[in-house]
Design an enzyme around this catalytic site. Structure first.
Site, mmCIF file in Angstrom:
data_model
loop_
_atom_site.group_PDB
_atom_site.id
_atom_site.type_symbol
_atom_site.label_atom_id
_atom_site.label_comp_id
_atom_site.label_asym_id
_atom_site.label_seq_id
_atom_site.Cartn_x
_atom_site.Cartn_y
_atom_site.Cartn_z
ATOM 1 N N ASP A 37 15.780 77.347 32.494
ATOM 2 C CA ASP A 37 15.687 76.102 31.722
ATOM 3 C C ASP A 37 16.947 75.270 31.972
ATOM 4 O O ASP A 37 17.623 74.835 31.050
ATOM 5 C CB ASP A 37 15.533 76.417 30.232
ATOM 6 C CG ASP A 37 15.175 75.188 29.392
ATOM 7 O OD1 ASP A 37 14.730 74.178 29.975
ATOM 8 O OD2 ASP A 37 15.347 75.240 28.162
ATOM 9 N N GLU A 46 31.021 87.897 24.061
ATOM 10 C CA GLU A 46 32.341 87.346 24.325
ATOM 11 C C GLU A 46 32.358 85.858 23.980
ATOM 12 O O GLU A 46 31.416 85.117 24.284
ATOM 13 C CB GLU A 46 32.663 87.553 25.803
ATOM 14 C CG GLU A 46 33.970 86.976 26.284
ATOM 15 C CD GLU A 46 34.124 87.129 27.788
ATOM 16 O OE1 GLU A 46 35.220 86.867 28.289
ATOM 17 O OE2 GLU A 46 33.125 87.505 28.453
#
Length: 389
Positions: free
Chosen positions: A291, A174
């Site tokens: 991260d 998306e």
């Protein structure tokens, strides 16, 4: 902050062959239109017959165009209406794609698609990213339509795989209209919601283990994610982080001083940092972005969004190993702690979780981070020495 399409998942590889094909198509179309090159000034032939321009253009279609057309038709999304280049990185090319019969999201808005393509295989390039995004999507309440709205906005993955001709791979998700970071309290609550989401088959962790379905990367560094045993707890987490996070990064770094300090003075006593996290406080697997720093945080559709993940299941506190470059203030922590309380010993474990990212920065960027690595190791040793007294 780098644009969304350049930082969803960083790797250090060569420029994708798709860029070359795109340039070829553009140049060929220009030459056909202008007739300025002698080779194209007269009709192309196939045998004794002239080859029409339409056939030439069809021959120049890239593997990606063919794959997108096949995918759209098989998904009942009609045909490709428009495909717009949206940049590239050192390892992949990006496009924004529109279809003639698009699906809608929970707000009733038509969905367009963000497509990443590479000349390398899906296993090498997109498989880990797709599984990571799917897990974050599942653990964030999908499109955020359910519950009280305290959810991250994660792009839905629609398809990933290799080209049918074996010459590359692609990932379709998306398209999100990302903007900058906004409400930090909402971000804190949304992160807590993801961390509190239980491991399930839908989220890729049916056995409540630490690790992940595949190995992935953190930046350009390989990140091993072997599963621990089912129904893992604090003991298994300590072993996982010791061996597959710090031990792995130290092996890559190859610094004997750091390795010796870790192996002789820290690793054998690592359990002391977790001595309060047993019984009712036993560590259970939480899905981690892996991260998280300021460059990987934004917002979309009025909700906080995070991207460019190095996903795995771990201790929720390990998410904050990059907090030295996230600028989390009181509003963020108020939101997060309203759902996940502060545990005793968190400040001492911070040095451990920061060490992983400091080592990774050293392995990625070199000597400038060695002082930070040694500083984190010395902090850990001091904490453990004080606990041994």
């Amino acid at each position: 902050m780098l644009p969304y399409h350049t930082i969803l998942y960083r790797r250090r590889n060569t420029i994708d062959d798709t860029i070359t094909m795109t340039l070829f198509i553009a140049i060929a179309a220009t030459l056909l239109a202008s007739h300025q090159v002698h080779a194209f000034a007269s009709p192309l032939t196939h045998g004794n017959r002239a080859m029409p321009k339409r056939t030439l253009c069809q021959a120049a279609l890239s593997s990606l165009d063919n794959e997108l057309s096949t995918w759209a038709a098989s998904s009942n999304f009609g045909t490709i209406d428009k495909s717009v280049p949206a940049g590239s990185s050192g390892w992949a090319s990006f496009r924004k794609v529109y279809v003639t019969d698009p699906p809608t999201n929970h707000n009733g808005k038509e969905v367009s698609f963000f497509v990443k393509s590479s000349s390398r295989s899906c296993k090498d390039m997109f498989y880990g990213e797709a599984l990571g995004l799917q897990a974050m999507y599942a653990c964030s309440g999908g499109d955020g339509a359910d519950g009280d709205g305290d959810a991250l906005r994660i792009p839905k993955v629609y398809h990933y795989g290799d080209y049918s001709d074996g010459r590359g791979s692609f990932l379709i998700m998306e398209y999100l209209n990302l903007s900058g970071r906004s409400d930090d309290r909402a971000l804190g609550k949304a992160m807590a919601r993801m961390h509190l989401s239980p491991p399930t088959k839908e989220a890729g962790n049916p056995n409540s283990s630490f690790g992940f379905e595949v190995d992935n990367t953190i930046g350009g560094t390989p990140q091993p994610n072997p599963w621990t045993k089912p129904n893992s707890g604090t003991k298994e987490w300590i072993e996982f982080f010791r061996d597959h996070r710090i031990g792995h990064q130290l092996n890559l770094a190859g610094d004997s001083y750091c390795s010796n300090l870790w192996e002789q003075d820290i690793a054998p006593r690592l359990h002391l940092l977790f001595q309060d996290l047993h019984d009712e406080k036993e560590i259970r697997p939480s899905l981690l972005h892996g991260d998280l720093w300021s460059g990987n945080i934004g917002s979309a559709d009025g909700k906080p969004s995070i991207f460019d993940p190095a996903v795995y299941w771990g201790h929720h506190e390990a998410e904050w190993g990059m907090s030295w470059c996230t600028s989390f203030g009181p509003d963020f922590w108020d939101g997060y702690r309203s759902m996940i309380l502060h545990d005793d010993g968190f400040e001492m474990r911070e040095s451990l979780y920061e060490l992983y990212h400091q080592l990774n920065h050293y392995n990625l960027f070199g000597e400038g981070y060695m002082s930070s690595v040694r500083g984190a190791l010395h902090d850990l040793k001091r904490h453990l020495d004080s606990m041994d007294m």
